[in-house]
Design a protein around this motif. Structure first.
Motif, PDB file in Angstrom:
ATOM      1  N   THR A 165       0.828  -1.404  -0.071  1.00 41.48           N
ATOM      2  CA  THR A 165      -0.041  -0.115  -0.023  1.00 41.48           C
ATOM      3  C   THR A 165       0.657   1.499   0.269  1.00 41.48           C
ATOM      4  O   THR A 165       0.568   2.292  -0.518  1.00 41.48           O
ATOM      5  N   ALA A 166       1.875   1.195   0.758  1.00 44.97           N
ATOM      6  CA  ALA A 166       2.867   2.584   0.623  1.00 44.97           C
ATOM      7  C   ALA A 166       3.385   2.616  -0.460  1.00 44.97           C
ATOM      8  O   ALA A 166       3.696   3.428  -1.081  1.00 44.97           O
ATOM      9  N   LEU A 167       4.246   1.348  -1.228  1.00 40.92           N
ATOM     10  CA  LEU A 167       4.636   1.207  -2.037  1.00 40.92           C
ATOM     11  C   LEU A 167       3.459   2.253  -3.834  1.00 40.92           C
ATOM     12  O   LEU A 167       4.033   2.981  -4.226  1.00 40.92           O
ATOM     13  N   SER A 168       2.373   2.064  -3.040  1.00 36.32           N
ATOM     14  CA  SER A 168       1.875   2.502  -4.010  1.00 36.32           C
ATOM     15  C   SER A 168       1.041   3.490  -3.794  1.00 36.32           C
ATOM     16  O   SER A 168       1.098   4.550  -5.080  1.00 36.32           O
ATOM     17  N   GLY A 169       1.170   4.558  -2.804  1.00 40.93           N
ATOM     18  CA  GLY A 169       1.256   5.372  -2.373  1.00 40.93           C
ATOM     19  C   GLY A 169       2.277   6.386  -2.789  1.00 40.93           C
ATOM     20  O   GLY A 169       2.146   7.623  -3.776  1.00 40.93           O
ATOM     21  N   MET A 170       3.082   5.634  -3.052  1.00 37.00           N
ATOM     22  CA  MET A 170       4.476   6.846  -4.160  1.00 37.00           C
ATOM     23  C   MET A 170       4.433   6.122  -5.538  1.00 37.00           C
ATOM     24  O   MET A 170       5.655   5.877  -6.284  1.00 37.00           O
ATOM     25  N   MET A 171       3.358   6.222  -6.450  1.00 36.30           N
ATOM     26  CA  MET A 171       3.588   5.513  -7.596  1.00 36.30           C
ATOM     27  C   MET A 171       2.120   6.519  -8.490  1.00 36.30           C
ATOM     28  O   MET A 171       1.385   6.409  -7.142  1.00 36.30           O
ATOM     29  N   PRO A 172       1.828   6.514  -9.295  1.00 34.09           N
ATOM     30  CA  PRO A 172       1.601   7.377 -10.199  1.00 34.09           C
ATOM     31  C   PRO A 172      -0.653   7.035 -10.236  1.00 34.09           C
ATOM     32  O   PRO A 172      -0.721   7.306 -10.084  1.00 34.09           O
ATOM     33  N   PHE A 173       0.303   5.392 -10.087  1.00 34.55           N
ATOM     34  CA  PHE A 173      -1.568   4.944 -10.208  1.00 34.55           C
ATOM     35  C   PHE A 173      -1.711   3.522  -8.926  1.00 34.55           C
ATOM     36  O   PHE A 173      -0.948   3.236  -8.580  1.00 34.55           O
ATOM     37  N   PHE A 174      -3.074   3.753  -7.715  1.00 37.65           N
ATOM     38  CA  PHE A 174      -2.957   3.615  -7.054  1.00 37.65           C
ATOM     39  C   PHE A 174      -4.800   2.884  -6.926  1.00 37.65           C
ATOM     40  O   PHE A 174      -5.766   3.757  -7.241  1.00 37.65           O
ATOM     41  N   GLN A 175      -4.557   1.438  -7.212  1.00 35.60           N
ATOM     42  CA  GLN A 175      -5.559   0.484  -7.082  1.00 35.60           C
ATOM     43  C   GLN A 175      -5.371  -0.142  -6.507  1.00 35.60           C
ATOM     44  O   GLN A 175      -4.758  -1.069  -6.273  1.00 35.60           O
ATOM     45  N   LEU A 176      -6.900  -0.412  -5.576  1.00 38.96           N
ATOM     46  CA  LEU A 176      -6.898  -1.763  -4.638  1.00 38.96           C
ATOM     47  C   LEU A 176      -7.950  -3.004  -5.427  1.00 38.96           C
ATOM     48  O   LEU A 176      -8.991  -2.664  -5.522  1.00 38.96           O
ATOM     49  N   GLU A 211       7.320   1.015  11.157  1.00 40.29           N
ATOM     50  CA  GLU A 211       5.949   0.472  11.153  1.00 40.29           C
ATOM     51  C   GLU A 211       5.329   0.083   9.866  1.00 40.29           C
ATOM     52  O   GLU A 211       5.671   0.275   8.847  1.00 40.29           O
ATOM     53  N   ARG A 212       4.645  -0.520  10.017  1.00 40.28           N
ATOM     54  CA  ARG A 212       4.018  -1.382   8.613  1.00 40.28           C
ATOM     55  C   ARG A 212       3.559  -0.342   7.469  1.00 40.28           C
ATOM     56  O   ARG A 212       3.977  -0.567   6.310  1.00 40.28           O
ATOM     57  N   GLY A 213       2.980   0.671   7.833  1.00 38.92           N
ATOM     58  CA  GLY A 213       2.946   1.436   6.529  1.00 38.92           C
ATOM     59  C   GLY A 213       3.568   2.587   6.554  1.00 38.92           C
ATOM     60  O   GLY A 213       3.263   3.170   6.153  1.00 38.92           O
ATOM     61  N   ARG A 214       4.641   2.362   6.496  1.00 46.35           N
ATOM     62  CA  ARG A 214       6.132   3.537   5.903  1.00 46.35           C
ATOM     63  C   ARG A 214       6.607   1.970   5.287  1.00 46.35           C
ATOM     64  O   ARG A 214       6.953   1.257   4.833  1.00 46.35           O
ATOM     65  N   ILE A 215       7.579   2.895   4.164  1.00 42.13           N
ATOM     66  CA  ILE A 215       8.416   2.365   3.432  1.00 42.13           C
ATOM     67  C   ILE A 215       9.187   3.888   3.501  1.00 42.13           C
ATOM     68  O   ILE A 215       8.802   5.327   3.792  1.00 42.13           O
ATOM     69  N   PRO A 216      10.594   3.020   3.809  1.00 46.30           N
ATOM     70  CA  PRO A 216      12.235   4.608   3.250  1.00 46.30           C
ATOM     71  C   PRO A 216      11.560   5.458   1.933  1.00 46.30           C
ATOM     72  O   PRO A 216      11.632   5.252   0.872  1.00 46.30           O
ATOM     73  N   ILE A 217      11.425   6.878   1.939  1.00 44.72           N
ATOM     74  CA  ILE A 217      11.370   8.025   1.121  1.00 44.72           C
ATOM     75  C   ILE A 217      11.990   9.234   2.198  1.00 44.72           C
ATOM     76  O   ILE A 217      12.224   9.704   2.747  1.00 44.72           O
ATOM     77  N   PHE A 218      12.680   9.630   1.166  1.00 44.73           N
ATOM     78  CA  PHE A 218      13.573  10.857   1.581  1.00 44.73           C
ATOM     79  C   PHE A 218      13.038  12.262   0.192  1.00 44.73           C
ATOM     80  O   PHE A 218      12.996  11.479  -1.237  1.00 44.73           O
ATOM     81  N   ILE A 219      12.896  13.838   0.871  1.00 39.05           N
ATOM     82  CA  ILE A 219      12.762  14.569  -0.261  1.00 39.05           C
ATOM     83  C   ILE A 219      14.447  15.088  -0.414  1.00 39.05           C
ATOM     84  O   ILE A 219      14.892  15.533   0.408  1.00 39.05           O
ATOM     85  N   ARG A 220      14.242  15.480  -2.117  1.00 44.36           N
ATOM     86  CA  ARG A 220      15.105  15.472  -1.786  1.00 44.36           C
ATOM     87  C   ARG A 220      15.070  17.334  -2.116  1.00 44.36           C
ATOM     88  O   ARG A 220      14.532  17.626  -2.507  1.00 44.36           O
ATOM     89  N   ALA A 221      16.316  17.926  -1.837  1.00 41.16           N
ATOM     90  CA  ALA A 221      16.643  19.230  -1.689  1.00 41.16           C
ATOM     91  C   ALA A 221      15.843  20.067  -2.753  1.00 41.16           C
ATOM     92  O   ALA A 221      16.876  19.970  -3.461  1.00 41.16           O
ATOM     93  N   GLY A 222      15.583  21.179  -3.376  1.00 41.58           N
ATOM     94  CA  GLY A 222      15.127  21.345  -4.092  1.00 41.58           C
ATOM     95  C   GLY A 222      13.316  20.998  -5.302  1.00 41.58           C
ATOM     96  O   GLY A 222      12.832  21.929  -5.349  1.00 41.58           O
ATOM     97  N   ALA A 223      12.483  20.265  -4.105  1.00 44.56           N
ATOM     98  CA  ALA A 223      11.076  19.373  -4.739  1.00 44.56           C
ATOM     99  C   ALA A 223      10.605  21.065  -4.435  1.00 44.56           C
ATOM    100  O   ALA A 223      10.195  21.364  -3.683  1.00 44.56           O
ATOM    101  N   ILE A 224       9.481  20.886  -5.754  1.00 40.65           N
ATOM    102  CA  ILE A 224       7.893  21.338  -5.531  1.00 40.65           C
ATOM    103  C   ILE A 224       7.110  20.199  -5.252  1.00 40.65           C
ATOM    104  O   ILE A 224       7.157  19.913  -6.522  1.00 40.65           O
TER     105      ILE A 224
END
Length: 646
Positions: A368-379, A502-515
Motif C-alpha cells: 500500500t505504501a509502495l503504491s502511494g508513491m506510484m502514479p496509479f493507486f488501485q486496490l 512501522e508497517r504503513g511506511r517505506i523509506p522515502i527521502f525528499i530531495r532538496a529543491g523539491a516542489i
C-alpha cells in the motif's frame, strides 16, 4: 459439452478463481510433457454440431459507416490519479456497499472498476440487468458522488461463456452478437475459435473497417450511458495454437504481425472512447508483463496507455519484486502512469495450483505504501480485499490505507503535472535508479518520483534496509518521516535504516529543491492545516540551487514555481495558495514584491484567513513557514528573510 483444457488454461482458470473439483484437477491437464490444443480445434466439430442447430444467414446484412479516427493527444486526466477500487465478482448492491465502506471511513474513492462479469455475455457490452439493474442510474449516481466508472472487457466475442468463479453467471448459447460477427467475417483467422479464461470465442478484426464500425456500435450503449473508461485485459494473447508462441494474425488486410494486431486492439478502444466521451475518457492497459504461459512482452504501446497496471502478481514478497521489475521496464519504455494491484492479485501459486498463497498483512501494508508513491493507486485482488475485513491488525490496516489513499488524492496536482511534463517530452514520473535489471537489484530497487522523492521499497518483513542516497543531481535529502531533522548528505548510504519499521511506511527521502503541489483534504496526512481548504498547497523544500516546477491545471496555462534559497517566484495562479516552506533558518520577515507581508497574530488567526486574505506564520518546531496568498493573474516573488546572525 466437452472442452479441451491445456495446462496453461487450467492454471489460468484457477488463478482467476475457477474452482474445479479435485477429481478433475490434474486429469484434465494431461502429462507434464503433453501440450494440448489451446484453440479447441480438436473439439470444434463436436461443438459445432452441438451449438449450431441452424445455418447462419446466407450473407452479411450489416451496413455500417467506418470513420477514420486519429490518435488523441497524450493525456491522463486528473481523476486517473485518484484512488481506484475494484472487485472480481460484484453486483450493484455490493458495489454501492463497497464504495460506502471506504467513504464512511474517510477514505477517498475516485474510480470504481466493474470487473467481469457485468455483461449479459462475453463480450456483448450490454449490462446484465439482473446483476446491475438500472445501469445508467448507477453511472449517474457515481458521477454525483464524483466517482468515475471503468468497465472491464477484451476483444473476444464468445460462442460459449463460463464464469466458474464463485458468484459468477451462467451463459446459455453464444453471445447475442457472436453470430453476426461470424456471418460478416468480422473475426481474425477466418473466425477460428480460441479458448480463453471466459470460454471460447473469436477475436475482432481491427484491420477490417466494417468490423471496426460494427464493434464501435457495440460500445455505443455504455458510452452513451456515460462510462469513463475501459479496463482492457489481455484476451488477444489467446489467439494462438501453441502456448508460448504469438504467431501472425490473418486479417482483412492479410497477415499481420501479432504485436501489430495487439496494438490495434488497444489503440482502437482509446481512439473511439475519447472521440465519443471527450479527453477525460481513458483506457487501463498493461505495459510490460509476464503472466502464466504468455511470453514476456509489452502490450499496449505507450501512446495508447493513459493508465497502466501491473496485474496478476502473487500476493507475497515475490509479487512485490515482480511489480518493481515490470514497473521499471515499463517506465524505461515510456509508459507514464504506472501502478499495480495493491497487495497482489493472485492467491494461488502459479507453479503449484494446490498451494494457496497465505495473506500477509505486512506485505499488504508495505505494498500500500509502495503504491502511494506510484502514479496509479488501485486496490484489486482475487480475494476482494477490504481493509476493514482484514483480520490481522484491522484498525492499523484501515489507518495506513486511509493515510496513503488520502495522500495520493491530495497529490493529484503533483501527479497530473508530472504526467503532463512527461507527455511533453520531459522526464518520466517513475525513474529507476540504475540502467538495467542488474543495477536495479544491486541498488535495492530504488526509484525517484520526478525531482522530488527517492523511494526505497521494503522487500522483506521488518522494514529495515540499507538506503544508498547517492544522488549526483541533489545537494541534500530530507527524511520524509522526520522532516524537521537536519537534511542528510546526498552521497550518504544509510545502513539498516530504521525510520520505516512501522508497517504503513517505506523509506522515502525528499530531495532538496523539491516542489510538490497538493490539494489538501484534511490535516490527516500532516501536509496541511485548516486554511488549506479551497487552496492549492505548494510544499517546497528550497535548495541553494534554483529549481522549478510547472503546476499544470486541467484548463488554462501552467503556473511555473521557482525556488532558490529564500526566494520563491510564482507565475499567474488561478486559485488561492498556501505555501508550506521547509526552512532550516528562523524566518523573521516575508516580503511580496518588496513589500512586507503582515504576519498573523497566531495560528488561529492564520487559519481564519478567507480566500482573499494573505499572511504568514513560522512554526519553529516543524521548521515550516506557512504563507497564504490570494489568486493572482500576475507573477509574484516571495522573499523569506532570516534572523540577523549577528
Amino acid at each position: 459439452m466437452a472442452f479441451t483444457f491445456s495446462r496453461a488454461h487450467f492454471r489460468r482458470a484457477l488463478q482467476t478463481g475457477i474452482l474445479i473439483a479435485p477429481c478433475l484437477c490434474f486429469a484434465a491437464c494431461g502429462d507434464d510433457d503433453e501440450v494440448l490444443d489451446a484453440s479447441v480445434d480438436a473439439a470444434e466439430d463436436t461443438m459445432d454440431a452441438e451449438m449450431d442447430t441452424s445455418p447462419p444467414p446466407p450473407e452479411c446484412e450489416y451496413e455500417g459507416e467506418y470513420e477514420e479516427i486519429a490518435d488523441p493527444p497524450l493525456y491522463s486526466p486528473p481523476w486517473a490519479f485518484e484512488p481506484w477500487i475494484s472487485k472480481d465478482i460484484s453486483d450493484r448492491d455490493d458495489t454501492e456497499s463497497f464504495i460506502e465502506g471506504f467513504l464512511s471511513r474517510d477514505i477517498p474513492v475516485g474510480a470504481v472498476v466493474l470487473d467481469s462479469p457485468w455483461e449479459t455475455h462475453y463480450n456483448t457490452l450490454i449490462p446484465n440487468p439482473d446483476r446491475y439493474p438500472d445501469f445508467e442510474g448507477l453511472v449517474d449516481q457515481l458521477h454525483e458522488q464524483n466517482i468515475r466508472i471503468v468497465l472491464w472487457t477484451t476483444q473476444m466475442i464468445n460462442r460459449t461463456g463460463i464464469d466458474a468463479e464463485i458468484g459468477g453467471d451462467t451463459y446459455i448459447g453464444p453471445a447475442s452478437n457472436f453470430q453476426e460477427g461470424r456471418t460478416c467475417d468480422f473475426y481474425v483467422n477466418d473466425g477460428q475459435l480460441y479458448f480463453w479464461w471466459k470460454g471460447d470465442g473469436a477475436g475482432i478484426d481491427f484491420f477490417n473497417e466494417q468490423a471496426v464500425a460494427w464493434w464501435r456500435e457495440q460500445q455505443d450503449l455504455v458510452l452513451g450511458m456515460g462510462i469513463d473508461g475501459w479496463k482492457l485485459d489481455f484476451g488477444e494473447v489467446y489467439i494462438r495454437t501453441t502456448p508460448g508462441e504469438l504467431p501472425p494474425v490473418q486479417t482483412a488486410q492479410g497477415e499481420i504481425d501479432f504485436n501489430d494486431y495487439s496494438a490495434a486492439y488497444y489503440q482502437e478502444f482509446l481512439r473511439y472512447g475519447v472521440r465519443e466521451r471527450g479527453r477525460d475518457f481513458l483506457t487501463m492497459v498493461r505495459g510490460y508483463d509476464v503472466s502464466y504461459d504468455h511470453p514476456a512482452r509489452f502490450y499496449a504501446r505507450p501512446e495508447h496507455a493513459p493508465v497502466v497496471w501491473m496485474g496478476d502478481n502473487h500476493r507475497d514478497w515475490g509479487g512485490v519484486l515482480d511489480v518493481l521489475d515490470h514497473t521499471f521496464r515499463s517506465a524505461r519504455e515510456g509508459y507514464v502512469v504506472i501502478g499495480s494491484d495493491i497487495g497482489g492479485y493472485l492467491d494461488r501459486d502459479e507453479n503449484d495450483l494446490t498451494m494457496t498463497i497465505p495473506f500477509d498483512q505486512e506485505v499488504f501494508a508495505r505494498w500500500t505504501a509502495l503504491s502511494g508513491m506510484m502514479p496509479f493507486f488501485q486496490l484489486h485482488g482475487r480475494a476482494n480485499l477490504e481493509p476493514w475485513n482484514i483480520e490481522e491488525r484491522t484498525e492499523e490496516t484501515i489507518e495506513l490505507y486511509r493515510y496513503w489513499a488520502n495522500l495520493h488524492s491530495e497529490m493529484v496536482p503533483f501527479w497530473f503535472s508530472l504526467a503532463q511534463e512527461a507527455y511533453a517530452g520531459g522526464d518520466n514520473i517513475v525513474q529507476p535508479v540504475g540502467d538495467d535489471a542488474r543495477a536495479w537489484r544491486r541498488n535495492g530497487w530504488l526509484y525517484r518520483v520526478g525531482d522530488a522523492f527517492l523511494v526505497a521499497p521494503v522487500l522483506e518483513a521488518g522494514g529495515i534496509r540499507n538506503v544508498p542516497l547517492s544522488d549526483p543531481a541533489a545537494t541534500a535529502m530530507y527524511d520524509y518521516w522526520d522532516e524537521s531533522a537536519a537534511p542528510r548528505s546526498p552521497v550518504e548510504e544509510i545502513v539498516n535504516y530504521e525510520g520505516a519499521t512501522e508497517r504503513g511506511r517505506i523509506p522515502i527521502f525528499i530531495r532538496a529543491g523539491a516542489i510538490v503541489p497538493m490539494h489538501i483534504r484534511s490535516e490527516f496526512t500532516q501536509f496541511g492545516r485548516p486554511v488549506a481548504n479551497g487552496r492549492l498547497t505548494l510544499a517546497i523544500w528550497p535548495d541553494s540551487r534554483e529549481t522549478t516546477f510547472n503546476v499544470h491545471h486541467e484548463e488554462g496555462e501552467a503556473t511555473p514555481v521557482t525556488a532558490n534559497g529564500g526566494t520563491i517566484t510564482i507565475g499567474a495562479a488561478p486559485e488561492p495558495l498556501l505555501l508550506r516552506v521547509r526552512r532550516e533558518a528562523v524566518t523573521t520577515n516575508v516580503q511580496i514584491g518588496g513589500e512586507a507581508l503582515e504576519a498573523a497574530a497566531d495560528s488561529d488567526a492564520f487559519d481564519a484567513l478567507d480566500a482573499d486574505g494573505e499572511g504568514w506564520i513560522y512554526d519553529a518546531d516543524a521548521k515550516l513557514v506557512w504563507i497564504v496568498l490570494p489568486a493572482s493573474e500576475t507573477e509574484r516573488t516571495i522573499t523569506l528573510e532570516e534572523a540577523d546572525a549577528t
